[in-house]
Scaffold this active site. Structure first.
Site, PDB file in Angstrom:
ATOM      1  N   GLU A 316      15.230 -25.082 -14.194  1.00  0.00           N
ATOM      2  CA  GLU A 316      14.121 -25.375 -13.839  1.00  0.00           C
ATOM      3  C   GLU A 316      13.021 -24.312 -13.858  1.00  0.00           C
ATOM      4  OE1 GLU A 316      14.977 -27.006  -9.681  1.00  0.00           O
ATOM      5  OE2 GLU A 316      15.049 -28.892 -10.442  1.00  0.00           O
ATOM      6  N   ASP A 390      21.675 -34.301  -7.970  1.00  0.00           N
ATOM      7  CA  ASP A 390      21.035 -33.322  -7.364  1.00  0.00           C
ATOM      8  C   ASP A 390      20.970 -33.911  -5.777  1.00  0.00           C
ATOM      9  OD1 ASP A 390      19.314 -31.197  -6.305  1.00  0.00           O
ATOM     10  OD2 ASP A 390      17.653 -32.069  -7.201  1.00  0.00           O
ATOM     11  N   GLU A 418      16.721 -33.163   1.762  1.00  0.00           N
ATOM     12  CA  GLU A 418      15.525 -33.444   0.764  1.00  0.00           C
ATOM     13  C   GLU A 418      15.700 -34.782   0.277  1.00  0.00           C
ATOM     14  OE1 GLU A 418      16.236 -30.924  -2.715  1.00  0.00           O
ATOM     15  OE2 GLU A 418      14.530 -31.918  -3.667  1.00  0.00           O
TER      16      GLU A 418
END
Ligand code: GCV
Length: 727
Positions: A316, A390, A418
């Site tokens: 990332e 993820d 998240e």
């Protein structure tokens, strides 16, 4: 003018008012705001308290070291709260004491236990009711002080949950060496994927001001056996390695040290360039190697028990060794070598996916790491997320577990939710953690569970560990919601022993956090245990994944397409069209199944055998596909979405039934959050059904209510200020 009688009455009135004010303010002091977490230590039922009081009596507890002091303080605080009076504490163990805390070094009476305690290791402990000098005593004994502190927390848990002490014999030692929180906290106190306020670390006032909250943070972690904390975000700022920030980290390390918690730092791989003025961060460059060695020396001069580095590299957009044509092993070994002389470790993350690889994203970590098995230096451990994508509501196990027998692997879980509704959704993660820990990699035959990979028993590793992305922040209740405390708690308990049951952990947590009343515990545990599956149903049923809105991941976004990367879109993952839905990861598709051991690959790759909970993760299936229920896939999918919403309604009903059984302030907040969750579950269901129906073109199954709004409405919703987004 007041008559004497009136004056006397007035005085009485004043006294009454003053008493009322005092009582109210005391009430406020003791208001249940969640700050005390599971360490509330509220008075026990009178009969139980009497029974414990008669067994505990005077306490012998040394007070020579900071950890011994912490153990005494905690015991004193706990017993005072639970039993109504602080115990008599004696620094020297002596005759007449009913509870003895210590190690063979600190208490002569424990010398005969030396060998036994040795066998429990540096962090283990023994709780034993026995006879000493003709009297019944309870020992809280360990080889080291930290074990005694852990033992005190264990004893307090037994009292909080009403366990009888008669004949008590508890022998505990942690199954994993590194039991860490990973804070994704930035230096400006913004928490990436944080939903509980700002970072706990006030860098501006550190190192001089040590907020008492740091001590309470350490107490909470020590109560679970968490023994390390990575202070800063894996998307790291090199400044955290500069002297001013190291001094601040050193101050935190001093606060945490008595509680057995080491400090670690996330490290930016390009720091030699940014801080050292070098032209390169190439791991094979001698100047770069010298820079890291010097930096390690500087850190250890300030923090002698510094734990080590956590690194996100070539992922990332983060810099890493591949920028210089080197491997992850080259990068990790560079840092490992710098720390080796001091006993530090490197936790090198396997959460990688390259920008230029047009490959199924779930395959990339395995692709980059499995070939490096055995290439890492002994103080390097590779940190692997629980699943290959993820932190989704449900993922299969990560294929790297079991695939690197010559490399220590630790697991990374996300405590912060998240992808699971942030802080407002009640989702107990114990079952998610338990599911992955119990998953069988079959790497060395049946029984090669992920728990056995990470506890080192499968391949004989001594360096073992687990990390949880922290959900803490400055919110008064620490985690943004009362029930999210349970996720911190469950992570810590499973980090100590990954073979424990999520249900048992929930029972302890509910009793300590809300009420030991069995009816209350049963009801709360029922809600908790069903909550994860409910979230899977209303967000991503049947193996769907990554369908959240773009960027902040708040709310549904199954229509997300376009943008900088195809594997940041929802359409890439669900691949739905008029004919069917799902990501084909069999040999006919991306063949991700081939990354698992054959026994696992055969199950996941076979439409007949794959568990329905992972069906659309591994298979692209026509809408008419027959499910175990006898329904078509389309009908089943819609049914699951609605089932998730109904389950939240059931949680609301259970919680309503607890009015009066749980204190009003927390009851009200949880009830309000459940209303938010219910509305959002309905939103997820309606938006997802509207979207998938626009593709499948099929009618809703009988009895299913059509979404109240057209698809365009759901697609138009924007939330520019949703919390926690990466930046
Ligand atoms: C810290 C996901 C999150 C990012 C996070 C990343 C990681 O992509 O959305 O915020 O970055 O995982 O684990 O490194």
């Amino acid at each position: 003018m007041l008559t004497p009688l009136l004056r006397a009455g007035g005085r009485r009135l004043w006294l009454c008012v003053a008493a009322l004010v005092l009582l109210t303010s005391m009430g406020r002091l003791h208001a249940e705001d969640g700050y005390a977490l599971w360490m509330r230590y509220v008075p026990l039922d009178a009969a139980l308290a009497d029974a414990y009081r008669s067994q505990l009596g005077a306490v012998g507890a040394p007070d020579q070291t900071p950890t011994q002091h912490a153990a005494r303080e905690e015991l004193s605080r706990g017993l005072a709260g639970l039993l109504g009076s602080a115990p008599q504490l004696h620094a020297d163990a002596g005759v007449g004491q009913a509870l003895i805390l210590g190690t063979p070094q600190s208490s002569a009476q424990l010398a005969p236990y030396r060998k036994d305690l040795e066998s429990l290791g540096a962090e283990g402990y023994l709780l034993r009711q026995t006879q000493l000098g003709g009297r019944e005593v309870l020992l809280v004994a360990a080889r080291e002080d930290i074990g005694v502190l852990y033992g005190v927390f264990h004893l307090l848990r037994l009292l909080q949950t009403g366990v009888p002490l008669q004949g008590l014999e508890v022998r505990e030692s942690p199954k994993l060496k590194l039991r860490l929180l990973n804070h994704w906290d930035n230096l400006d106190r913004y928490v990436e994927r944080g939903y509980a306020g700002s970072s706990l670390w006030d860098w501006q006032t550190l190192p001089d001001w040590r907020d008492p909250r740091y001590t309470d943070y350490a107490r909470a972690n020590a109560s679970l056996g968490i023994n390390g904390t990575v202070l800063n975000n894996v998307n790291a700022n090199a400044l955290s390695l500069t002297r001013p920030y190291l001094l601040k980290a050193a101050a935190l390390a001093e606060v945490f040290r008595p509680y057995g918690i080491r400090v670690y730092l996330s490290t930016r791989f390009s720091a030699p360039i940014e801080l050292g003025g070098l032209k390169t961060a190439d791991p094979l460059d001698p100047a770069v190697q010298r820079w890291w060695r010097d930096k390690a020396n500087e850190i250890y001069a300030l923090i002698p028990d510094f734990g080590g580095f956590l690194v996100k590299a070539n992922s990332e957009g983060q810099p890493g060794p591949q920028d210089y044509g080197r491997s992850h092993a080259d990068g990790a070994n560079l840092l490992g070598d710098a720390l080796a002389a001091h006993g530090g470790v490197v936790m090198w993350r396997a959460f990688v996916y390259a920008h230029d690889v047009p490959e199924d994203r779930t395959k990339q970590a395995y692709g980059e790491f499995s070939g490096l098995d055995g290439a890492f230096h002994p103080n390097v451990i590779v940190q692997v997320k629980n699943g290959p994508l993820d932190f989704q509501p449900r993922e299969p196990l990560h294929p790297l577990f079991g695939a690197m027998p010559h490399t220590p692997l630790m697991m990374e879980l996300q405590i912060s939710k998240e992808y699971l509704g942030f802080a407002t959704h009640l989702v107990y993660l114990g079952p998610l953690y338990e599911e992955v820990l119990r998953s069988d990699t079959h790497a060395r035959g049946a029984g090669s569970t992920v728990a056995r990979v990470i506890d080192g028993s499968l391949d004989g590793h001594a360096l073992t560990g687990i990390a949880g992305v922290a959900n803490t922040g400055t919110d008064r209740n620490w985690t943004g919601s009362h029930f999210d405390q349970a996720n911190w708690y469950a992570f810590g308990r499973l980090a100590w022993n990954p073979h424990q049951s999520a249900r048992d952990i929930a029972k302890d947590w509910a009793a300590m956090t809300f009420s030991p009343d069995p009816a209350v515990v049963q009801s709360i545990v029922g809600m908790m245990m069903a909550s994860r599956e409910a979230a899977v149903d209303y967000m991503t049923p049947l193996g769907l994944h990554h369908l959240m809105a773009r960027g902040h991941h708040y709310g549904p976004g199954p229509w997300v397409a376009g943008g900088p990367r195809v594997d940041w879109t929802s359409v890439y993952y669900h691949r739905a069209d008029r004919d069917g839905i799902g990501f084909d990861r069999t040999a006919h598709g991306s063949n991700a199944v081939a990354q698992y051991a054959p026994a696992v690959a055969n199950v996941y790759g076979d439409l007949e055998q794959v568990p329905e909970s992972l069906l659309l993760w591994f298979h692209h299936v026509p809408w008419d596909h027959r499910m175990h229920s006898g329904r078509s896939l389309w009908d089943e999918l819609v049914g699951r979405y609605s089932r998730g919403v109904r389950q939240v309604q059931a949680m609301q009903d259970s919680w309503d039934g607890l009015k009066g059984g749980v204190d009003a302030p927390r009851h009200q907040q949880v009830a309000a959050f459940l209303r938010i969750q219910h509305n959002e579950a309905q939103w997820w269901r309606d938006a997802s059904v509207a979207y998938f129906q626009s593709l499948s073109g099929r009618p809703l199954p009988a009895g299913e209510v059509p979404p109240p709004q057209p698809l365009a409405y759901y697609q138009s919703l924007q939330f520019p200020f949703a919390p926690g987004d990466g930046r």
